[in-house]
Design an enzyme around this catalytic site. Structure first.
Site, PDB file in Angstrom:
ATOM      1  CG  ASP A 152     -12.944  -2.087   0.348  1.00 27.09           C
ATOM      2  OD1 ASP A 152     -12.548  -3.218   0.019  1.00 27.09           O
ATOM      3  OD2 ASP A 152     -12.526  -1.042  -0.165  1.00 27.09           O
ATOM      4  CG  ASP A 184      -1.881  -1.146   1.270  1.00 28.17           C
ATOM      5  OD1 ASP A 184      -1.937  -1.906   0.282  1.00 28.17           O
ATOM      6  OD2 ASP A 184      -2.568  -1.289   2.282  1.00 28.17           O
TER       7      ASP A 184
END
Length: 240
Positions: A132, A12
């Site tokens: 998500d 990330d």
């Protein structure tokens, strides 16, 4: 896509650095250095796929780590799945043509589900839809906005539109190294016939095994690897 259960390290990126957030919240991140070095480290340890997220893109809606992503593509010869700030079919196609193997669509797919079919027409088997979930609802825009969508029902719709897989992230446990919840993962797995990649909460090798047992095709691991809770080699060996 994943003939065997696969452990996928996360890279990330925020402002050109590897970052792991807690619960997806800005300001909670811990940095872990250069993205290319991280990618090379994980590939050297046995990774066959890398999970790249442009966090700046996820929050701002415009990708900001293109140079790092291009450098990773040049440095390693494994599958790359990339998400964060991909808002249009043109964006997705450009990334796929530049060497990304799969694009991850979250906000864009929720706002315009047909984008999945549109991209799949020209680049089959290239779209992962990111669902998500927080408090049982799909969240978007860097996990800041609730949509009211049920993850399992949404997964079924995207499978019909041509998604090659579903990336399911349990935001409520993401980055906390507190363990996984298999129930939400099982619900999504049962709703579709395409692979489900689980993400969020992995803290131990047992968590990795539990997600495999829950029916996930793969698991994304971030903080646990960066903090040394276990090695990538240990995780791979545990599910062989």
């Amino acid at each position: 896509m994943f003939p065997d259960f696969t452990v996928i390290p996360a890279v990330d990126m925020q402002e050109g650095q590897v970052v792991q957030l807690v619960g997806g919240e800005r300001g909670t991140g811990k940095t872990y250095g250069d993205p290319v070095s991280a990618a090379e480290r994980w590939v050297g340890a046995g990774a066959e796929t890398l999970h790249l997220i442009d966090l700046d893109g996820a929050f701002e809606g415009e990708r900001a780590n293109a140079d790092a992503i291009a450098a990773i593509r040049a440095a390693v010869d494994v599958d790359l799945q990339l998400g964060g700030g991909i808002r249009t079919a043109e964006d997705a196609r450009a990334l796929l043509d530049a060497g990304v193997d799969r694009v991850i669509l979250g906000t864009a797919a929720v706002e315009d589900p047909e984008i999945v079919a549109e991209i799949s027409e020209t680049h089959p088997d290239s779209v992962l839809v990111s669902l998500d979930a927080s408090d049982g609802e799909v969240v978007v825009s860097g996990w800041t906005e609730s949509t009211g969508l049920d993850p399992a029902k949404a997964a079924g719709r995207y499978a019909e539109l041509g998604a090659v897989g579903i990336l399911f992230t349990d935001v409520d446990v993401e980055g906390q190294l507190a363990g996984v919840r298999t129930g939400p993962v099982e619900r999504v797995v049962e709703a579709v016939d395409i692979p489900v990649i689980a993400s969020g909460g992995v803290a131990t090798i047992d968590d990795v095994r539990d997600l495999k047992d829950a029916g996930a095709a793969a698991v994304v691991v971030g903080s646990a690897l960066y903090e040394g809770a276990f090695t990538l080699q240990e995780a791979i060996a545990a599910v062989e």
